[in-house]
Design a protein around this motif. Structure first.
Motif, mmCIF file in Angstrom:
data_model
loop_
_atom_site.group_PDB
_atom_site.id
_atom_site.type_symbol
_atom_site.label_atom_id
_atom_site.label_comp_id
_atom_site.label_asym_id
_atom_site.label_seq_id
_atom_site.Cartn_x
_atom_site.Cartn_y
_atom_site.Cartn_z
ATOM 1 N N THR A 166 0.833 -1.196 0.000
ATOM 2 C CA THR A 166 0.000 0.000 0.000
ATOM 3 C C THR A 166 0.874 1.255 0.000
ATOM 4 N N LEU A 167 1.942 1.240 0.766
ATOM 5 C CA LEU A 167 2.867 2.380 0.781
ATOM 6 C C LEU A 167 3.542 2.550 -0.581
ATOM 7 N N MET A 168 3.856 1.434 -1.240
ATOM 8 C CA MET A 168 4.420 1.536 -2.593
ATOM 9 C C MET A 168 3.392 2.147 -3.547
ATOM 10 N N HIS A 169 2.123 1.830 -3.342
ATOM 11 C CA HIS A 169 1.072 2.409 -4.172
ATOM 12 C C HIS A 169 0.994 3.927 -3.959
ATOM 13 N N ILE A 170 1.095 4.361 -2.713
ATOM 14 C CA ILE A 170 1.093 5.801 -2.423
ATOM 15 C C ILE A 170 2.269 6.475 -3.137
ATOM 16 N N MET A 171 3.441 5.846 -3.080
ATOM 17 C CA MET A 171 4.607 6.404 -3.773
ATOM 18 C C MET A 171 4.367 6.493 -5.273
ATOM 19 N N THR A 172 3.805 5.433 -5.845
ATOM 20 C CA THR A 172 3.546 5.387 -7.281
ATOM 21 C C THR A 172 2.562 6.470 -7.693
ATOM 22 N N GLU A 173 1.484 6.607 -6.947
ATOM 23 C CA GLU A 173 0.492 7.652 -7.226
ATOM 24 C C GLU A 173 1.145 9.036 -7.180
ATOM 25 N N THR A 174 1.948 9.263 -6.157
ATOM 26 C CA THR A 174 2.591 10.567 -5.996
ATOM 27 C C THR A 174 3.544 10.840 -7.161
ATOM 28 N N ALA A 175 4.331 9.852 -7.524
ATOM 29 C CA ALA A 175 5.275 10.023 -8.630
ATOM 30 C C ALA A 175 4.538 10.244 -9.953
ATOM 31 N N GLN A 176 3.486 9.474 -10.193
ATOM 32 C CA GLN A 176 2.729 9.614 -11.433
ATOM 33 C C GLN A 176 2.127 11.015 -11.533
ATOM 34 N N HIS A 177 1.539 11.485 -10.444
ATOM 35 C CA HIS A 177 0.920 12.799 -10.485
ATOM 36 C C HIS A 177 1.951 13.925 -10.480
ATOM 37 N N SER A 178 3.144 13.672 -9.996
ATOM 38 C CA SER A 178 4.219 14.660 -10.129
ATOM 39 C C SER A 178 4.553 14.878 -11.601
ATOM 40 N N GLY A 179 4.525 13.794 -12.361
ATOM 41 C CA GLY A 179 4.747 13.903 -13.805
ATOM 42 C C GLY A 179 3.645 14.702 -14.480
ATOM 43 N N HIS A 180 2.398 14.429 -14.085
ATOM 44 C CA HIS A 180 1.294 15.225 -14.628
ATOM 45 C C HIS A 180 1.487 16.695 -14.276
ATOM 46 N N ALA A 181 1.872 16.953 -13.036
ATOM 47 C CA ALA A 181 2.067 18.332 -12.584
ATOM 48 C C ALA A 181 3.167 19.025 -13.389
ATOM 49 N N ASP A 182 4.232 18.306 -13.715
ATOM 50 C CA ASP A 182 5.306 18.883 -14.534
ATOM 51 C C ASP A 182 4.770 19.381 -15.874
ATOM 52 N N ILE A 183 3.933 18.574 -16.496
ATOM 53 C CA ILE A 183 3.384 18.944 -17.806
ATOM 54 C C ILE A 183 2.484 20.169 -17.671
ATOM 55 N N ILE A 184 1.632 20.160 -16.654
ATOM 56 C CA ILE A 184 0.731 21.297 -16.450
ATOM 57 C C ILE A 184 1.531 22.563 -16.164
ATOM 58 N N ARG A 185 2.543 22.472 -15.308
ATOM 59 C CA ARG A 185 3.347 23.652 -14.966
ATOM 60 C C ARG A 185 4.104 24.157 -16.180
ATOM 61 N N GLU A 186 4.705 23.269 -16.931
ATOM 62 C CA GLU A 186 5.449 23.699 -18.115
ATOM 63 C C GLU A 186 4.519 24.375 -19.121
ATOM 64 N N SER A 187 3.299 23.874 -19.231
ATOM 65 C CA SER A 187 2.305 24.490 -20.127
ATOM 66 C C SER A 187 1.875 25.846 -19.613
ATOM 67 N N LEU A 188 1.919 26.028 -18.302
ATOM 68 C CA LEU A 188 1.497 27.289 -17.683
ATOM 69 C C LEU A 188 2.493 28.417 -17.944
ATOM 70 N N ASP A 189 3.759 28.167 -17.617
ATOM 71 C CA ASP A 189 4.731 29.267 -17.726
ATOM 72 C C ASP A 189 6.124 28.818 -18.144
ATOM 73 N N GLY A 190 6.250 27.592 -18.594
ATOM 74 C CA GLY A 190 7.539 27.105 -19.060
ATOM 75 C C GLY A 190 8.457 26.574 -17.984
ATOM 76 N N ALA A 191 8.078 26.723 -16.705
ATOM 77 C CA ALA A 191 8.927 26.243 -15.608
ATOM 78 C C ALA A 191 8.953 24.721 -15.603
ATOM 79 N N LYS A 192 10.120 24.176 -15.260
ATOM 80 C CA LYS A 192 10.294 22.715 -15.212
ATOM 81 C C LYS A 192 10.808 22.332 -13.831
ATOM 82 N N SER A 193 10.449 21.120 -13.424
ATOM 83 C CA SER A 193 10.969 20.618 -12.150
ATOM 84 C C SER A 193 12.403 20.136 -12.308
ATOM 85 N N MET A 194 12.716 19.621 -13.470
ATOM 86 C CA MET A 194 14.059 19.112 -13.739
ATOM 87 C C MET A 194 14.450 19.550 -15.147
ATOM 88 N N GLY A 195 15.717 19.717 -15.347
ATOM 89 C CA GLY A 195 16.209 19.978 -16.685
ATOM 90 C C GLY A 195 16.193 21.414 -17.118
#
Length: 174
Positions: A145-174
């Motif tokens: 279950t804890l691994m599932h929480i980690m997976t959900e968080t990581a997956q949605h972090s990726g979604h957040a990266d795309i949304i943020r980059e679309s918003l103002d070009g900012a990136k979490s990495m790179g």
């Protein structure tokens, strides 16, 4: 020796959770409440809504670790109205602030971290709640279950990266 391995496992879990939570929170740095609620892609997802969702997911699964499937709704019996209400957690609602959303996320994370440190046995398991996406009678351990929480968080972090980059070009990495 066994105690040392268990302590190392708990440390690994806490470190992984912290890393993925950091990246999710990092995507909203320097944003206003309005920006956190913007839909910058064809998706209905917004940054504030993603963090609200991840908060709810973590809270619900941590409760599952302690209480089992009885703590979860019967997903097979949800009405269309209940499903629509559930979908609202993906959105910023009137009165929502990014600061309050982040505070709620931090509070849930602290409780989950305490659970990881104090749960007597990470191998304790419960039958999963009834849902069309779970095999009937399937069980998850606290560890799984804890691994599932980690997976959900990581997956949605990726979604957040795309949304943020679309918003103002900012990136979490790179």
């Amino acid at each position: 020796m066994t105690s040392t391995l268990i302590d190392a496992e708990r440390t690994d879990i806490l470190d992984a959770l912290a890393k993925h939570r950091h990246f999710l929170r990092f995507t909203v740095r320097d944003l206003t409440d309005e920006q956190a609620g913007l839909h910058t892609t064809v998706s209905e997802l917004c940054l504030g809504g993603l963090i609200k969702h991840v908060t709810a997911v973590e809270r619900n699964w941590a409760t599952f670790i302690v209480e089992g499937a009885a703590a979860a709704p019967d997903f097979e019996s949800l009405t269309e109205e209940q499903i629509a209400d559930w979908g609202k957690e993906f959105q910023m609602q009137p009165g929502d602030t990014l600061a309050a959303i982040l505070d709620a996320y931090a509070a849930v994370a602290a409780k989950t971290d305490q659970l990881v440190r104090e749960l007597p046995d990470l191998g304790v398991s419960h039958e999963l709640p009834k849902a069309p996406w779970f095999e009937p009678g399937a069980r998850w351990t606290a560890r799984r279950t804890l691994m599932h929480i980690m997976t959900e968080t990581a997956q949605h972090s990726g979604h957040a990266d795309i949304i943020r980059e679309s918003l103002d070009g900012a990136k979490s990495m790179g």
